[in-house]
Enzyme design. Structure first.
Site, PDB file in Angstrom:
ATOM      1  N   HIS A   1       0.601  -1.197  -0.227  1.00  0.00           N
ATOM      2  CA  HIS A   1       0.256   0.166   0.061  1.00  0.00           C
ATOM      3  C   HIS A   1       0.939   0.981  -0.080  1.00  0.00           C
ATOM      4  CE1 HIS A   1      -3.845   2.445   1.538  1.00  0.00           C
ATOM      5  NE2 HIS A   1      -2.983   3.093   1.746  1.00  0.00           N
ATOM      6  N   GLU A   2       1.956   1.076   1.108  1.00  0.00           N
ATOM      7  CA  GLU A   2       2.864   2.480   1.454  1.00  0.00           C
ATOM      8  C   GLU A   2       3.948   2.581  -0.135  1.00  0.00           C
ATOM      9  OE1 GLU A   2       1.653   4.467   2.359  1.00  0.00           O
ATOM     10  OE2 GLU A   2       0.195   3.588   4.137  1.00  0.00           O
TER      11      GLU A   2
ATOM     12  N   HIS B   1       1.953   4.115  -3.263  1.00  0.00           N
ATOM     13  CA  HIS B   1       2.354   5.466  -3.414  1.00  0.00           C
ATOM     14  C   HIS B   1       3.366   6.442  -3.928  1.00  0.00           C
ATOM     15  CE1 HIS B   1      -1.573   6.446  -0.959  1.00  0.00           C
ATOM     16  NE2 HIS B   1      -1.215   5.571   0.163  1.00  0.00           N
TER      17      HIS B   1
END
Length: 165
Positions: A69-70, A73
């Site tokens: 998820h990170e 980004h």
């Protein structure tokens, strides 16, 4: 502890590089995050911060979902620039298309609330005369600030009682 997480960050980057046929600069990885957030991507600093407590308590899912998820980004920011929405189409494309993961915005990890301390103050009213102060407000009183009861207008006085919840 950080070895597995760093290895997962590297694996996510290799997947993205294979998919997009280009290289990406590796981020700095930090374990200095507390509170409710599992992870944070600082886009302009190319920095990933992770919550070590939530990592310890949810290791398998954390490595699979939160790290991807990170990283997604940072990859989305480097590919599409700063004007994209944080969990917009570009980020979702990376989560689904590259990592094969659901583009979930938030984690569902159980977060333990930290213990709170309250300092009990009183006034002269017959009812509703107890006021629990936060540590910050209690410190302000110790430095000379005064607080008054709205009903009887008396100065609130510390009882010496400390509550821990």
């Amino acid at each position: 502890m950080p070895e597995h997480l760093n290895a997962r960050v590297e694996a996510c980057y290799r997947q993205a590089e294979h998919f997009f046929q280009r290289s990406f600069p590796r981020p700095t990885v930090s374990f200095r995050l507390r509170g409710q957030k599992a992870g944070v991507a600082h886009l302009d600093e190319n920095l990933l911060r992770f919550n070590p407590q939530l990592y310890r308590e949810n290791r398998e899912h954390f490595l699979e979902q939160t790290v991807a998820h990170e990283v997604a980004h940072l990859i989305a920011h480097q590919l599409f620039g700063p004007r994209i929405r944080p969990h917009g189409e570009e980020w979702q494309l990376i989560m689904r298309g590259i990592y094969g993961l659901p583009p979930d915005r938030c984690h569902t990890y159980a977060v333990k609330r930290r213990a709170t301390t309250r300092y009990l103050y009183r006034c002269h009213c017959p009812e509703h005369n107890e006021f629990p102060f936060s540590p910050q407000r209690h410190t302000l009183v110790a430095k000379g600030r005064r607080y008054y009861c709205r009903r009887c207008k008396a100065t609130l006085v510390f009882t010496g009682e400390v509550l821990r919840e």
